[in-house]
Design a protein around this motif. Sequence first.
Motif, PDB file in Angstrom:
ATOM      1  N   LEU A   1       9.976   0.034  -5.234  1.00 22.48           N
ATOM      2  CA  LEU A   1      10.125  -1.109  -4.325  1.00 22.48           C
ATOM      3  C   LEU A   1       9.539  -0.812  -2.948  1.00 22.48           C
ATOM      4  CD1 LEU A   1      13.672  -2.331  -5.317  1.00 22.48           C
ATOM      5  CD2 LEU A   1      11.462  -3.287  -5.975  1.00 22.48           C
ATOM      6  N   LEU A   2       9.684   0.397  -2.460  1.00 25.81           N
ATOM      7  CA  LEU A   2       9.117   0.768  -1.165  1.00 25.81           C
ATOM      8  C   LEU A   2       7.594   0.706  -1.221  1.00 25.81           C
ATOM      9  CD1 LEU A   2       9.506   1.758   1.717  1.00 25.81           C
ATOM     10  CD2 LEU A   2       9.560   4.086   0.836  1.00 25.81           C
ATOM     11  N   ALA A   3       7.008   1.223  -2.302  1.00 26.04           N
ATOM     12  CA  ALA A   3       5.547   1.176  -2.451  1.00 26.04           C
ATOM     13  C   ALA A   3       5.058  -0.264  -2.535  1.00 26.04           C
ATOM     14  CB  ALA A   3       5.126   1.958  -3.687  1.00 26.04           C
ATOM     15  N   LEU A   4       5.792  -1.093  -3.247  1.00 26.06           N
ATOM     16  CA  LEU A   4       5.400  -2.492  -3.385  1.00 26.06           C
ATOM     17  C   LEU A   4       5.555  -3.238  -2.067  1.00 26.06           C
ATOM     18  CD1 LEU A   4       4.347  -4.468  -5.448  1.00 26.06           C
ATOM     19  CD2 LEU A   4       6.700  -4.986  -6.069  1.00 26.06           C
ATOM     20  N   ASP A   5       6.643  -2.995  -1.357  1.00 21.49           N
ATOM     21  CA  ASP A   5       6.833  -3.627  -0.046  1.00 21.49           C
ATOM     22  C   ASP A   5       5.718  -3.224   0.919  1.00 21.49           C
ATOM     23  OD1 ASP A   5       9.110  -4.991  -0.794  1.00 21.49           O
ATOM     24  OD2 ASP A   5      10.492  -3.511   0.059  1.00 21.49           O
ATOM     25  N   THR A   6       5.295  -1.964   0.849  1.00 21.56           N
ATOM     26  CA  THR A   6       4.210  -1.497   1.705  1.00 21.56           C
ATOM     27  C   THR A   6       2.900  -2.170   1.329  1.00 21.56           C
ATOM     28  OG1 THR A   6       5.298   0.635   2.008  1.00 21.56           O
ATOM     29  CG2 THR A   6       2.938   0.545   2.469  1.00 21.56           C
ATOM     30  N   ALA A   7       2.604  -2.220   0.030  1.00 24.66           N
ATOM     31  CA  ALA A   7       1.341  -2.801  -0.435  1.00 24.66           C
ATOM     32  C   ALA A   7       1.253  -4.296  -0.135  1.00 24.66           C
ATOM     33  CB  ALA A   7       1.173  -2.562  -1.928  1.00 24.66           C
ATOM     34  N   THR A   8       2.380  -4.994  -0.237  1.00 21.95           N
ATOM     35  CA  THR A   8       2.379  -6.449  -0.014  1.00 21.95           C
ATOM     36  C   THR A   8       2.734  -6.808   1.425  1.00 21.95           C
ATOM     37  OG1 THR A   8       4.704  -6.697  -0.646  1.00 21.95           O
ATOM     38  CG2 THR A   8       3.051  -6.910  -2.404  1.00 21.95           C
ATOM     39  N   LYS A   9       3.001  -5.803   2.234  1.00 22.65           N
ATOM     40  CA  LYS A   9       3.465  -6.025   3.618  1.00 22.65           C
ATOM     41  C   LYS A   9       4.707  -6.909   3.634  1.00 22.65           C
ATOM     42  CE  LYS A   9      -0.972  -5.269   5.730  1.00 22.65           C
ATOM     43  NZ  LYS A   9      -2.200  -5.554   5.081  1.00 22.65           N
ATOM     44  N   GLY A  10       5.564  -6.721   2.616  1.00 19.58           N
ATOM     45  CA  GLY A  10       6.823  -7.450   2.544  1.00 19.58           C
ATOM     46  C   GLY A  10       6.699  -8.886   2.088  1.00 19.58           C
ATOM     47  N   ASP A  11       5.520  -9.287   1.640  1.00 23.46           N
ATOM     48  CA  ASP A  11       5.302 -10.678   1.206  1.00 23.46           C
ATOM     49  C   ASP A  11       5.856 -10.874  -0.200  1.00 23.46           C
ATOM     50  OD1 ASP A  11       4.474 -13.235   0.656  1.00 23.46           O
ATOM     51  OD2 ASP A  11       2.332 -12.753   0.624  1.00 23.46           O
ATOM     52  N   ARG A  12       7.045 -11.445  -0.297  1.00 24.52           N
ATOM     53  CA  ARG A  12       7.698 -11.661  -1.587  1.00 24.52           C
ATOM     54  C   ARG A  12       7.022 -12.766  -2.403  1.00 24.52           C
ATOM     55  NH1 ARG A  12      10.022  -7.501  -0.056  1.00 24.52           N
ATOM     56  NH2 ARG A  12      12.174  -6.994  -0.485  1.00 24.52           N
ATOM     57  N   ASP A  13       6.093 -13.513  -1.791  1.00 20.36           N
ATOM     58  CA  ASP A  13       5.351 -14.549  -2.519  1.00 20.36           C
ATOM     59  C   ASP A  13       4.064 -14.008  -3.134  1.00 20.36           C
ATOM     60  OD1 ASP A  13       7.137 -16.665  -2.132  1.00 20.36           O
ATOM     61  OD2 ASP A  13       6.342 -17.072  -0.141  1.00 20.36           O
ATOM     62  N   ALA A  14       3.778 -12.733  -2.932  1.00 19.50           N
ATOM     63  CA  ALA A  14       2.576 -12.144  -3.518  1.00 19.50           C
ATOM     64  C   ALA A  14       2.715 -12.112  -5.035  1.00 19.50           C
ATOM     65  CB  ALA A  14       2.376 -10.727  -2.989  1.00 19.50           C
ATOM     66  N   ARG A  15       1.619 -12.371  -5.734  1.00 19.71           N
ATOM     67  CA  ARG A  15       1.631 -12.292  -7.196  1.00 19.71           C
ATOM     68  C   ARG A  15       1.507 -10.826  -7.587  1.00 19.71           C
ATOM     69  NH1 ARG A  15       1.830 -15.638 -10.987  1.00 19.71           N
ATOM     70  NH2 ARG A  15       1.199 -17.408  -9.732  1.00 19.71           N
ATOM     71  N   ILE A  16       2.394 -10.398  -8.482  1.00 21.53           N
ATOM     72  CA  ILE A  16       2.426  -9.025  -8.957  1.00 21.53           C
ATOM     73  C   ILE A  16       1.909  -9.013 -10.391  1.00 21.53           C
ATOM     74  CG2 ILE A  16       3.867  -7.004  -9.383  1.00 21.53           C
ATOM     75  CD1 ILE A  16       3.744  -7.947  -6.406  1.00 21.53           C
ATOM     76  N   PHE A  17       0.876  -8.221 -10.645  1.00 23.35           N
ATOM     77  CA  PHE A  17       0.314  -8.085 -11.982  1.00 23.35           C
ATOM     78  C   PHE A  17       0.858  -6.799 -12.592  1.00 23.35           C
ATOM     79  CE2 PHE A  17      -2.547 -11.591 -11.919  1.00 23.35           C
ATOM     80  CZ  PHE A  17      -2.851 -11.774 -10.577  1.00 23.35           C
ATOM     81  N   LEU A  18       1.493  -6.937 -13.730  1.00 21.79           N
ATOM     82  CA  LEU A  18       2.157  -5.808 -14.372  1.00 21.79           C
ATOM     83  C   LEU A  18       1.467  -5.515 -15.701  1.00 21.79           C
ATOM     84  CD1 LEU A  18       4.601  -3.913 -14.140  1.00 21.79           C
ATOM     85  CD2 LEU A  18       5.965  -5.680 -15.242  1.00 21.79           C
ATOM     86  N   ARG A  19       1.079  -4.261 -15.881  1.00 18.68           N
ATOM     87  CA  ARG A  19       0.416  -3.851 -17.116  1.00 18.68           C
ATOM     88  C   ARG A  19       1.034  -2.540 -17.580  1.00 18.68           C
ATOM     89  NH1 ARG A  19      -5.642  -3.044 -16.321  1.00 18.68           N
ATOM     90  NH2 ARG A  19      -4.916  -1.238 -15.186  1.00 18.68           N
ATOM     91  N   ALA A  20       1.199  -2.399 -18.881  1.00 11.61           N
ATOM     92  CA  ALA A  20       1.751  -1.174 -19.444  1.00 11.61           C
ATOM     93  C   ALA A  20       0.970  -0.819 -20.708  1.00 11.61           C
ATOM     94  CB  ALA A  20       3.227  -1.360 -19.777  1.00 11.61           C
ATOM     95  N   ASP A  21       0.857   0.470 -20.972  1.00  7.62           N
ATOM     96  CA  ASP A  21       0.171   0.874 -22.193  1.00  7.62           C
ATOM     97  C   ASP A  21       1.148   0.882 -23.367  1.00  7.62           C
ATOM     98  OD1 ASP A  21       1.596   3.282 -22.074  1.00  7.62           O
ATOM     99  OD2 ASP A  21      -0.044   4.355 -21.130  1.00  7.62           O
ATOM    100  N   LYS A  22       0.660   1.241 -24.531  1.00  6.57           N
ATOM    101  CA  LYS A  22       1.459   1.197 -25.755  1.00  6.57           C
ATOM    102  C   LYS A  22       2.620   2.182 -25.754  1.00  6.57           C
ATOM    103  CE  LYS A  22      -2.372  -0.239 -28.665  1.00  6.57           C
ATOM    104  NZ  LYS A  22      -3.224   0.111 -29.816  1.00  6.57           N
ATOM    105  N   MET A  23       2.555   3.187 -24.908  1.00  5.00           N
ATOM    106  CA  MET A  23       3.594   4.218 -24.874  1.00  5.00           C
ATOM    107  C   MET A  23       4.848   3.775 -24.109  1.00  5.00           C
ATOM    108  SD  MET A  23       2.216   6.489 -26.720  1.00  5.00           S
ATOM    109  CE  MET A  23       3.374   7.798 -26.487  1.00  5.00           C
ATOM    110  N   VAL A  24       4.752   2.670 -23.380  1.00  4.14           N
ATOM    111  CA  VAL A  24       5.887   2.202 -22.591  1.00  4.14           C
ATOM    112  C   VAL A  24       6.795   1.350 -23.482  1.00  4.14           C
ATOM    113  CG1 VAL A  24       6.598   0.816 -20.606  1.00  4.14           C
ATOM    114  CG2 VAL A  24       4.516   2.202 -20.484  1.00  4.14           C
TER     115      VAL A  24
END
Length: 75
Positions: free
Chosen positions: A21-44
């Motif tokens: 959450l800290l990394a995401l808040d930093t990357a988005t500058k706290g913008d909770r309306d930013a679209r987050i793209f989530l990807r995972a490989d087959k091992m997850v």
Amino acid sequence: MCFPALVNRTEGTHESNEGVLLALDTATKGDRDARIFLRADKMVPYGSLMEVMNLLRGSGYLKIALVGLERAPTP
């Protein structure tokens, strides 16, 4: 806007959740309306992916999109 980030989670501990959450808040500058793209490989495991999605939603990030990997067309 796109905020590329790599999250390598092996355990769903409270400390690792806070780090995500800290990394995401930093990357988005706290913008909770930013679209987050989530990807995972087959091992997850599916449950782990859902845990991350719930963590994001619980923190106010509601615009979450799952990204699939494109395969090269077969000739």
